[in-house]
Design an enzyme around this catalytic site. Structure first.
Site, PDB file in Angstrom:
ATOM      1  N   LYS A 171      38.285  46.708  35.698  1.00  0.00           N
ATOM      2  CA  LYS A 171      39.273  45.777  35.137  1.00  0.00           C
ATOM      3  C   LYS A 171      38.912  45.453  33.693  1.00  0.00           C
ATOM      4  O   LYS A 171      37.751  45.495  33.302  1.00  0.00           O
ATOM      5  CB  LYS A 171      39.355  44.497  35.970  1.00  0.00           C
ATOM      6  CG  LYS A 171      39.831  44.738  37.402  1.00  0.00           C
ATOM      7  CD  LYS A 171      40.041  43.435  38.143  1.00  0.00           C
ATOM      8  CE  LYS A 171      41.253  42.683  37.662  1.00  0.00           C
ATOM      9  NZ  LYS A 171      42.525  43.363  37.968  1.00  0.00           N
TER      10      LYS A 171
ATOM     11  N   GLU B  90      46.808  34.073  44.554  1.00  0.00           N
ATOM     12  CA  GLU B  90      45.691  34.411  43.672  1.00  0.00           C
ATOM     13  C   GLU B  90      45.289  33.161  42.917  1.00  0.00           C
ATOM     14  O   GLU B  90      46.127  32.370  42.498  1.00  0.00           O
ATOM     15  CB  GLU B  90      46.073  35.476  42.628  1.00  0.00           C
ATOM     16  CG  GLU B  90      45.894  36.905  43.047  1.00  0.00           C
ATOM     17  CD  GLU B  90      46.099  37.858  41.880  1.00  0.00           C
ATOM     18  OE1 GLU B  90      45.815  37.481  40.724  1.00  0.00           O
ATOM     19  OE2 GLU B  90      46.568  38.981  42.115  1.00  0.00           O
TER      20      GLU B  90
ATOM     21  N   GLU C  80      34.815  43.540  39.585  1.00  0.00           N
ATOM     22  CA  GLU C  80      35.371  44.891  39.555  1.00  0.00           C
ATOM     23  C   GLU C  80      35.231  45.485  38.157  1.00  0.00           C
ATOM     24  O   GLU C  80      35.839  45.014  37.200  1.00  0.00           O
ATOM     25  CB  GLU C  80      36.840  44.866  39.978  1.00  0.00           C
ATOM     26  CG  GLU C  80      37.041  44.342  41.401  1.00  0.00           C
ATOM     27  CD  GLU C  80      38.508  44.156  41.748  1.00  0.00           C
ATOM     28  OE1 GLU C  80      39.282  45.128  41.652  1.00  0.00           O
ATOM     29  OE2 GLU C  80      38.887  43.010  42.090  1.00  0.00           O
TER      30      GLU C  80
ATOM     31  N   GLU D  44      37.718  39.493  32.807  1.00  0.00           N
ATOM     32  CA  GLU D  44      38.400  39.955  34.021  1.00  0.00           C
ATOM     33  C   GLU D  44      37.466  40.694  34.979  1.00  0.00           C
ATOM     34  O   GLU D  44      37.799  40.896  36.138  1.00  0.00           O
ATOM     35  CB  GLU D  44      39.601  40.820  33.655  1.00  0.00           C
ATOM     36  CG  GLU D  44      40.700  40.026  32.961  1.00  0.00           C
ATOM     37  CD  GLU D  44      42.028  40.730  32.982  1.00  0.00           C
ATOM     38  OE1 GLU D  44      42.191  41.673  33.773  1.00  0.00           O
ATOM     39  OE2 GLU D  44      42.909  40.334  32.206  1.00  0.00           O
TER      40      GLU D  44
END
Length: 562
Positions: A337, A271, A334, A345
């Site tokens: 999040k 990641e 997203e 985030e």
């Protein structure tokens, strides 16, 4: 300064070596689904194919996703969720059944190449620390029983904060509470099974969380060309924070396995990414604003990483021959999040949920996006710069503009001339992968660099003949549609001369430069025209690139990058 000279045969041989590229690593993306507005997996798979993305990591083993990936050639890493880890550690039969249901059942049509056992266990589920290596062992044993262990590797993503004393990199070590008890047996397992250490590393958070007065520069965090940071213990110089984090991990590994035994374990980045927006977030303790999280910064970081991996430049100062695959977080923004739409985030995606790109990038191995430049690396020294300059000028670069008396001869430095030459070589080669490398003597960047002279520089100035009312209307439109009009506000650096034509010239030029001097962006229905000699209006010198602003007295034409 002599621009070019004949090279000895030995130098020619050296430069042939300089252009040699290592075998490329692989670039992937993390396909997270913490959102309620994402497209269905079939559409996502088509999106991956359309954009040249050949490797994904998912946070589960959802049947719909794995079936959609069948017969696409896209590699996928699946995950045993944290909540299943204890059972996988306790019960070998559970691990075997999990592998049968979630790996073997989809092979060979779906190219599953890895199993993540948990995710950031040390950080989010420290109660499972003791179960981690037994679970990995049982999953690997299941793959062995099914004849899949050679093609499907087992690892576990570790958050980078498991490494302490990470700077200088040579001091890197794993936290005391996990080093001997978990990390050492895990590393021995990875070494024994031919797997790799998975690390989740985010230079973004290190840069954003440093607070006022921090020592990490933006270029260093993004991986842009920069003077570098020296490890005072080893003398190694680092030009990216990611390299420093990687080497801190390698040094931590060596402290547990011994330097002679640790070479068999590569570190992969499972990641990593950069936020393109947002102002708050739990990971940032509500301290960071848009200065760090921006589309321009996210584009620079991720494109630098993509180009680096695809060009085979996967080594580090301490481990120059290391291999590395990397996964960008994340595929989509997203909305589930963080703590709301302003949370950073929610802004790590390469795509919006409607499948439009957040910014330009390119995963194809034939080269980076069109908006990229090649610049010389000052850290290699004058001799290497001269050799690189000579090679570029002799092999396709147009170096006429850096000859004495030509438009780009000044500044008359080896670095400036080398940057011009390597960029000309790179652009003339169609920005093909590997044409901006010269064994570390040059870098690809994705924000237009100050050090490369533009021989075709032009400016946009106002036409006083159209009259005051027309100029005012056009001035208002430019300031309202992207021009930076701050410097012509009362008291600012270019407020004087306080005339409508002077202010309009500044605004028109700002709009023109910010739109990359595109055809039609200096017109304003006849209120402006393009000129090719730098205009000076009073003591104000008009900038000639969108990323440049005034910083000191405009009488000396001094500029600095935003």
């Amino acid at each position: 300064m002599a621009l070019t000279r004949l090279l000895a045969l030995v130098l020619g041989a050296t430069l042939t070596f300089l252009l040699f590229r290592a075998e490329a690593g692989e670039m992937g993306v993390n396909y997270g689904q913490v959102a309620n507005d994402l497209p269905d997996p079939a559409a996502v798979v088509q999106l991956l194919k359309d954009n040249g993305i050949t490797m994904v990591r998912i946070y589960d083993a959802k049947q719909e996703v794995l079936r959609s990936l069948a017969n696409t050639g896209i590699k996928v890493m699946v995950m045993v969720p944290n909540e299943n880890l204890a059972e996988a550690a306790r019960n070998p039969w559970y691990a075997l059944q999990w592998v049968r249901d979630n790996v073997a059942a989809y092979l060979p049509a779906t190219q599953i190449n890895g199993v993540s056992v948990g995710n950031e266990v040390f950080k989010w589920r420290p109660d499972l620390n003791w179960q981690l290596v037994p679970a990995m062992t049982n999953v690997h044993s299941a793959l062995v029983q099914l004849g899949l262990a050679d093609s499907v590797k087992v690892s576990t993503p570790v958050a980078f904060d498991a490494v302490t004393d990470s700077f200088p990199p040579s001091k890197g070590r794993f936290q005391d509470n996990i080093a001997q008890s978990v990390m050492k047996p895990m590393l021995e397992f990875l070494q024994r099974t031919g797997s790799y250490l998975s690390m989740n590393m985010y230079p973004f958070f290190a840069y954003a969380n440093q607070g006022p007065g921090g020592t990490i520069s933006l270029d260093y965090a993004l991986g842009n060309p920069n003077p570098g940071v020296r490890d005072p213990v080893t003398g190694l110089v680092y030009h990216s924070l990611l390299d420093a984090q990687l080497d801190a991990t390698y040094y931590a590994t060596e402290k547990l396995l011994g330097s002679s035994n640790a070479g068999g374990v590569d570190v992969h980045q499972t990641e990593g990414g950069w936020a393109s927006g947002g102002r708050r977030g739990r990971s940032l303790e509500d301290r960071v604003g848009g200065e760090a999280a921006s589309i321009a910064n996210a584009q620079a970081y991720n494109n630098n990483l993509i180009n680096r991996i695809l060009s085979g430049n996967t080594g580090t100062p301490h481990r120059p021959n290391a291999n590395m695959d990397a996964y960008i977080f994340s595929l989509f923004n997203e909305n589930g999040k963080g703590a709301g739409p302003d949370d950073i985030e929610q802004h790590f995606g390469l795509f919006y949920p409607n499948m439009q790109k957040v910014y330009e990038f390119d995963f194809h191995s034939d080269g980076p996006p069109a908006a990229s430049w090649c610049v010389a690396n000052a850290a290699v020294g004058e001799e290497r710069l001269q050799a690189t300059l000579d090679y570029a000028c002799g092999h396709g670069a147009d170096c006429s503009s850096i000859q004495p008396g030509a438009v780009c001869f000044e500044p008359n430095t080896r670095l400036a001339h080398a940057s011009y030459a390597v960029n000309s070589y790179y652009q003339n080669k169609g920005r093909a992968s590997g044409t901006c490398d010269f064994s570390g003597a040059a870098f690809v960047v994705f924000q237009e660099p100050a050090e490369i002279c533009d021989p075709n520089a032009s400016w946009c100035v106002a036409n006083a003949a159209v009259g005051e009312a027309w100029l005012q209307a056009a001035l208002d439109w430019a300031c309202g549609n992207g021009a930076d009009c701050g410097p012509i506000q009362p008291g600012a650096s270019c407020f004087e001369p306080n005339t409508r034509v002077a202010h309009a010239s500044y605004a028109f030029n700002s709009y023109y430069q910010r739109n990359h001097r595109a055809s039609g962006t200096c017109d304003f229905a006849g209120a402006a025209s393009v000129v090719f000699k730098a205009p000076k209006i009073g003591n104000c010198v008009l900038p000639w690139r969108a990323w440049i602003k005034e910083t000191t007295s405009m009488s000396n034409g001094s500029f600095a990058a935003i």
